[in-house]
Design a protein around this motif. Structure first.
Motif, PDB file in Angstrom:
ATOM      1  N   MET A 129      -5.691 -10.323  -6.339  1.00 17.62           N
ATOM      2  CA  MET A 129      -4.838  -9.198  -5.967  1.00 17.62           C
ATOM      3  C   MET A 129      -4.887  -9.014  -4.456  1.00 17.62           C
ATOM      4  O   MET A 129      -5.952  -9.056  -3.853  1.00 17.62           O
ATOM      5  N   VAL A 130      -3.721  -8.815  -3.871  1.00 14.05           N
ATOM      6  CA  VAL A 130      -3.601  -8.564  -2.438  1.00 14.05           C
ATOM      7  C   VAL A 130      -2.797  -7.279  -2.267  1.00 14.05           C
ATOM      8  O   VAL A 130      -1.714  -7.140  -2.841  1.00 14.05           O
ATOM      9  N   ILE A 131      -3.340  -6.353  -1.496  1.00  5.35           N
ATOM     10  CA  ILE A 131      -2.627  -5.124  -1.158  1.00  5.35           C
ATOM     11  C   ILE A 131      -2.268  -5.195   0.323  1.00  5.35           C
ATOM     12  O   ILE A 131      -3.157  -5.291   1.177  1.00  5.35           O
ATOM     13  N   LEU A 132      -0.975  -5.172   0.616  1.00  7.43           N
ATOM     14  CA  LEU A 132      -0.529  -5.260   2.009  1.00  7.43           C
ATOM     15  C   LEU A 132      -0.484  -3.864   2.624  1.00  7.43           C
ATOM     16  O   LEU A 132       0.210  -2.985   2.112  1.00  7.43           O
ATOM     17  N   PRO A 133      -1.217  -3.655   3.711  1.00  8.01           N
ATOM     18  CA  PRO A 133      -1.311  -2.317   4.308  1.00  8.01           C
ATOM     19  C   PRO A 133      -0.002  -1.871   4.954  1.00  8.01           C
ATOM     20  O   PRO A 133       0.741  -2.667   5.523  1.00  8.01           O
ATOM     21  N   GLU A 165       0.813  -1.220   0.000  1.00  8.96           N
ATOM     22  CA  GLU A 165       0.000   0.000   0.000  1.00  8.96           C
ATOM     23  C   GLU A 165       0.848   1.273   0.000  1.00  8.96           C
ATOM     24  O   GLU A 165       0.506   2.251  -0.652  1.00  8.96           O
ATOM     25  N   ALA A 166       1.958   1.272   0.718  1.00  7.14           N
ATOM     26  CA  ALA A 166       2.784   2.478   0.851  1.00  7.14           C
ATOM     27  C   ALA A 166       4.107   2.336   0.105  1.00  7.14           C
ATOM     28  O   ALA A 166       5.124   2.890   0.518  1.00  7.14           O
ATOM     29  N   GLU A 195       2.899  -1.200   4.108  1.00  8.81           N
ATOM     30  CA  GLU A 195       4.213  -1.722   3.725  1.00  8.81           C
ATOM     31  C   GLU A 195       4.812  -0.841   2.639  1.00  8.81           C
ATOM     32  O   GLU A 195       4.113  -0.375   1.747  1.00  8.81           O
ATOM     33  N   VAL A 196       6.126  -0.645   2.714  1.00  9.95           N
ATOM     34  CA  VAL A 196       6.837   0.069   1.661  1.00  9.95           C
ATOM     35  C   VAL A 196       7.328  -0.963   0.646  1.00  9.95           C
ATOM     36  O   VAL A 196       6.666  -1.971   0.434  1.00  9.95           O
ATOM     37  N   HIS A 197       8.478  -0.785   0.048  1.00  7.64           N
ATOM     38  CA  HIS A 197       8.898  -1.648  -1.048  1.00  7.64           C
ATOM     39  C   HIS A 197       9.398  -3.021  -0.597  1.00  7.64           C
ATOM     40  O   HIS A 197       9.700  -3.869  -1.415  1.00  7.64           O
ATOM     41  N   SER A 198       9.493  -3.248   0.672  1.00 11.38           N
ATOM     42  CA  SER A 198       9.887  -4.571   1.168  1.00 11.38           C
ATOM     43  C   SER A 198       8.931  -4.982   2.276  1.00 11.38           C
ATOM     44  O   SER A 198       8.238  -4.158   2.851  1.00 11.38           O
ATOM     45  N   TYR A 199       8.893  -6.281   2.550  1.00 12.64           N
ATOM     46  CA  TYR A 199       8.019  -6.787   3.601  1.00 12.64           C
ATOM     47  C   TYR A 199       8.725  -6.637   4.940  1.00 12.64           C
ATOM     48  O   TYR A 199       9.849  -7.104   5.109  1.00 12.64           O
ATOM     49  N   VAL A 200       8.049  -6.007   5.902  1.00  6.91           N
ATOM     50  CA  VAL A 200       8.645  -5.779   7.210  1.00  6.91           C
ATOM     51  C   VAL A 200       7.754  -6.321   8.324  1.00  6.91           C
ATOM     52  O   VAL A 200       8.211  -7.053   9.193  1.00  6.91           O
ATOM     53  N   ALA A 201       6.485  -5.977   8.277  1.00  6.33           N
ATOM     54  CA  ALA A 201       5.565  -6.355   9.351  1.00  6.33           C
ATOM     55  C   ALA A 201       5.321  -7.865   9.362  1.00  6.33           C
ATOM     56  O   ALA A 201       5.006  -8.470   8.334  1.00  6.33           O
ATOM     57  N   LYS A 202       5.464  -8.460  10.524  1.00  2.00           N
ATOM     58  CA  LYS A 202       5.253  -9.895  10.685  1.00  2.00           C
ATOM     59  C   LYS A 202       3.854 -10.293  10.220  1.00  2.00           C
ATOM     60  O   LYS A 202       3.670 -11.316   9.558  1.00  2.00           O
ATOM     61  N   ASN A 229       2.023  -8.949   7.923  1.00  2.00           N
ATOM     62  CA  ASN A 229       1.922  -8.953   6.467  1.00  2.00           C
ATOM     63  C   ASN A 229       2.665 -10.132   5.852  1.00  2.00           C
ATOM     64  O   ASN A 229       2.219 -10.693   4.851  1.00  2.00           O
ATOM     65  N   ILE A 230       3.780 -10.513   6.447  1.00  2.00           N
ATOM     66  CA  ILE A 230       4.502 -11.683   5.956  1.00  2.00           C
ATOM     67  C   ILE A 230       3.642 -12.932   6.130  1.00  2.00           C
ATOM     68  O   ILE A 230       3.511 -13.747   5.211  1.00  2.00           O
ATOM     69  N   LEU A 231       3.014 -13.065   7.286  1.00  2.00           N
ATOM     70  CA  LEU A 231       2.131 -14.207   7.523  1.00  2.00           C
ATOM     71  C   LEU A 231       0.913 -14.161   6.601  1.00  2.00           C
ATOM     72  O   LEU A 231       0.472 -15.194   6.086  1.00  2.00           O
ATOM     73  N   HIS A 232       0.380 -12.965   6.380  1.00  2.00           N
ATOM     74  CA  HIS A 232      -0.749 -12.798   5.462  1.00  2.00           C
ATOM     75  C   HIS A 232      -0.342 -13.232   4.052  1.00  2.00           C
ATOM     76  O   HIS A 232      -1.082 -13.962   3.376  1.00  2.00           O
ATOM     77  N   LEU A 233       0.830 -12.808   3.621  1.00  2.00           N
ATOM     78  CA  LEU A 233       1.305 -13.168   2.290  1.00  2.00           C
ATOM     79  C   LEU A 233       1.470 -14.682   2.161  1.00  2.00           C
ATOM     80  O   LEU A 233       1.044 -15.277   1.170  1.00  2.00           O
TER      81      LEU A 233
END
Length: 82
Positions: free
Chosen positions: A48-52, A20-21, A54-61, A63-67
């Motif tokens: 399509m999945v939009i991760l809230p 998203e960010a 998050e910038v250009h890399s995955y950081v939030a645990k 969001n990683i689990l969601h992915l």
């Protein structure tokens, strides 16, 4: 715009993931949304999945689990279609 212009050639199920960010100047959420809509309009198997937040890399645990969950569900759904 290249993927958008070739959406009609997509035959393989696709999972589109965007942040998203995303702060990368070459990747805009709008591009992913338009490509997804083009694929759906053409009858492609796409999700399509939009991760809230998050910038250009995955950081939030979370969001990683969601992915990982989305990838697993996607694989199970489209494996049945084979």
């Amino acid at each position: 715009m290249s993927p958008f212009m070739n959406a009609d050639k997509m035959k393989t199920p696709i999972l589109l993931v965007h942040r998203e960010a995303d702060n990368n100047p070459g990747t805009f959420t709008l591009q992913t949304e338009r490509y997804f809509q083009a694929l759906k309009d053409l009858g492609a198997n796409a999700r399509m999945v939009i991760l809230p937040k998050e910038v250009h890399s995955y950081v939030a645990k979370e969001n990683i689990l969601h992915l990982l969950s989305e990838q697993d569900q996607f694989r199970k759904i489209f494996k049945k279609l084979d």
